[in-house]
Design an enzyme around this catalytic site. Structure first.
Site, short mmCIF file in Angstrom:
data_model
loop_
_atom_site.label_atom_id
_atom_site.label_comp_id
_atom_site.label_asym_id
_atom_site.label_seq_id
_atom_site.Cartn_x
_atom_site.Cartn_y
_atom_site.Cartn_z
N GLU A 40 0.84 -1.19 0.00
CA GLU A 40 0.00 0.00 0.00
C GLU A 40 0.88 1.24 0.00
O GLU A 40 1.78 1.38 0.84
CB GLU A 40 -0.92 -0.01 1.22
CG GLU A 40 -1.65 1.29 1.52
CD GLU A 40 -2.46 1.82 0.35
OE1 GLU A 40 -2.40 3.05 0.10
OE2 GLU A 40 -3.14 1.02 -0.33
N GLN A 41 0.60 2.15 -0.93
CA GLN A 41 1.46 3.33 -1.06
C GLN A 41 1.27 4.33 0.07
O GLN A 41 2.20 5.07 0.41
CB GLN A 41 1.21 4.01 -2.40
CG GLN A 41 -0.16 4.60 -2.58
CD GLN A 41 -0.31 5.29 -3.93
OE1 GLN A 41 0.68 5.64 -4.58
NE2 GLN A 41 -1.55 5.48 -4.36
N ARG A 115 -17.14 3.84 4.81
CA ARG A 115 -16.04 3.11 4.17
C ARG A 115 -14.93 2.78 5.16
O ARG A 115 -14.34 1.69 5.11
CB ARG A 115 -15.46 3.94 3.02
CG ARG A 115 -16.34 3.98 1.79
CD ARG A 115 -15.72 4.80 0.67
NE ARG A 115 -16.54 4.75 -0.52
CZ ARG A 115 -16.44 3.82 -1.46
NH1 ARG A 115 -15.52 2.87 -1.34
NH2 ARG A 115 -17.23 3.83 -2.50
N TYR A 221 -28.29 8.62 3.44
CA TYR A 221 -28.65 7.57 4.39
C TYR A 221 -27.72 7.68 5.60
O TYR A 221 -26.61 8.22 5.50
CB TYR A 221 -28.56 6.18 3.76
CG TYR A 221 -27.30 5.90 2.96
CD1 TYR A 221 -26.09 5.59 3.58
CD2 TYR A 221 -27.33 5.92 1.56
CE1 TYR A 221 -24.95 5.35 2.85
CE2 TYR A 221 -26.19 5.67 0.82
CZ TYR A 221 -25.00 5.37 1.47
OH TYR A 221 -23.87 5.12 0.74
N ASP A 299 -12.19 -2.11 -8.70
CA ASP A 299 -12.22 -0.99 -9.66
C ASP A 299 -11.10 -1.07 -10.69
O ASP A 299 -11.23 -0.52 -11.79
CB ASP A 299 -12.12 0.34 -8.91
CG ASP A 299 -13.43 0.75 -8.26
OD1 ASP A 299 -14.46 0.14 -8.58
OD2 ASP A 299 -13.42 1.68 -7.44
#
Length: 407
Positions: A40-41, A115, A221, A299
């Site tokens: 992970e960068q 998230r 929401y 993605d």
């Protein structure tokens, strides 16, 4: 400098990207008895953005991963979904009861979650020593019976399998398929999070509310154990083409896009403070996303407009299927990746297509076509109509796909 994975069990697997998809891949690989290293960068594991929907097709996989209890600490179970409202006065066009119905039809509930809370949940299933932070991958290339990863600090890492979970601007994608520039969609998204004590009471209900208006729609929401309200809205982009989730707009710009809308919409915009803003760029579905020992996930493989709220869910499905394929053929990674792609590409392509189509129907100007759409919404049962999405069991479906032969 050349660095080698310790080959403790099965193939040496490198996951590029420590977001939801990358960590889910590592978590499901661990569940399948394999090991992996996540690169992970960023200097810390964190999620940019706000809320998302976790429908039954993803929730059942979280349960199997053994992290559902942790997920439920902060996730909000939706009682109502597809609460479509008129832009000008909030008149309800359609709403569907979810409580009890989701469980009866699909075996799980539907939730909304921040998230960051979902990332924390998935991270809990990944050993900390599997994650290498502050390591930015700059290129991946096939190398003999494996692949070679290049990092910004000059380090090179050999792996038997590389999983590109590095998002929309994937570096790994360049090793799998020729890059085609995305098309300008003409739409941008605004996002903000409203603290519960500043939000109108109606926005705190456990409902996914979607306001439809000419050229625009507005969604909200509650998330984070109802301590916040997630707001995301879509409007014409003009000449704005920045796809970065770190880009911002002003509250005045946000208000200007929704001038004349119901006061409750404008109250939420005011309460949210400085909004984020990003352009939705349109990418055609890939014809393939695996090459040799290198593959894509989430993605990086199949970016989709967010109008069916399935982006994160599809990353989780990818992770579960990919892990099972590699576990079933640990000594034949290329065969495993072909099987993974074959099992997933049809479903994700269909979701890309239907998400794309929703853009136009959500943004009809007032008139005959809009009235026809509203009547169709009133008569529809989206929970049943979309059963192909929510009833899907990604792992069970894999059993029925067979295993393609390697070239």
């Amino acid at each position: 400098m050349r660095n080698r994975h310790d080959r403790t069990h099965g193939p040496r697997i490198a996951v590029v990207g420590g977001g939801i998809g990358g960590l889910a891949a590592a978590a499901f690989l661990r569940r399948a008895g394999l090991t992996a290293t996540v690169y992970e960068q960023a200097p810390a594991l964190r999620e940019v953005g706000a809320g998302l929907v976790m429908a039954p097709n993803a929730v059942r996989l979280m349960r199997r991963l053994g992290v559902l209890d942790r997920f439920l600490r902060r996730a909000v179970p939706l009682e109502w979904g597809w609460e479509f409202r008129r832009w000008a006065d909030g008149g309800v066009l359609s709403v569907e009861r979810l409580t009890g119905v989701c469980e009866r039809l699909y075996g799980e509930r539907t939730y909304v979650v921040h998230r960051a809370d979902l990332l924390d949940t998935v991270k809990s299933a990944v050993p900390a020593e599997w994650v290498r932070l502050g390591t930015r991958c700059t290129a991946v290339e096939a190398a003999g019976d494996g692949a070679l990863l290049h990092f910004a600090d000059g380090t090179r890492v050999e792996a038997d399998v590389v999983i590109g979970a590095d998002g929309l601007h994937s570096v790994v994608r360049g090793a799998v398929t020729e890059s085609e520039p995305p098309e300008y969609s003409g739409i941008c998204a605004f996002r903000t999070v409203v603290p519960a004590d500043a939000a109108p009471a109606f926005a705190l209900r456990p409902a996914q509310t979607i306001w439809l208006g000419p050229g625009r729609h507005f969604v909200h929401y509650p998330i984070a154990d109802r301590t916040m309200v997630n707001v995301v809205a879509f409007a014409p982009a003009g000449d704005f083409t920045d796809e970065s989730w770190s880009a911002t707009a002003t509250t005045e710009e946000f208000h200007a896009e929704f001038a004349g809308w119901d006061a409750r919409v404008r109250d939420l915009i005011t309460a949210g403070g400085v909004p984020g803003r990003w352009a939705l760029l349109d990418r055609a579905p890939l014809r393939h996303w695996s090459r040799g020992r290198i593959t894509l996930l989430g993605d990086a493989a199949h970016p989709m407009f967010p109008f069916f709220a399935q982006g994160a869910a599809q990353s989780v499905e990818d992770a579960a299927v990919l892990a099972r394929c590699l576990a079933d053929a640990p000594d034949e990674p290329e065969r495993a990746l072909k099987r993974y792609e074959a099992a997933r590409i049809g479903r994700t392509t269909r979701l890309q297509q239907v998400s794309h189509a929703r853009r136009d129907s959500n943004h009809l100007p007032d008139g005959p076509a809009q009235r026809s759409r509203d009547a169709a919404l009133t008569a529809s049962d989206p929970l049943v109509t979309n059963g192909w999405i929510y009833g899907h069991d990604a792992e069970a479906a894999l059993v029925n796909t067979g295993s393609p032969t390697a070239d």
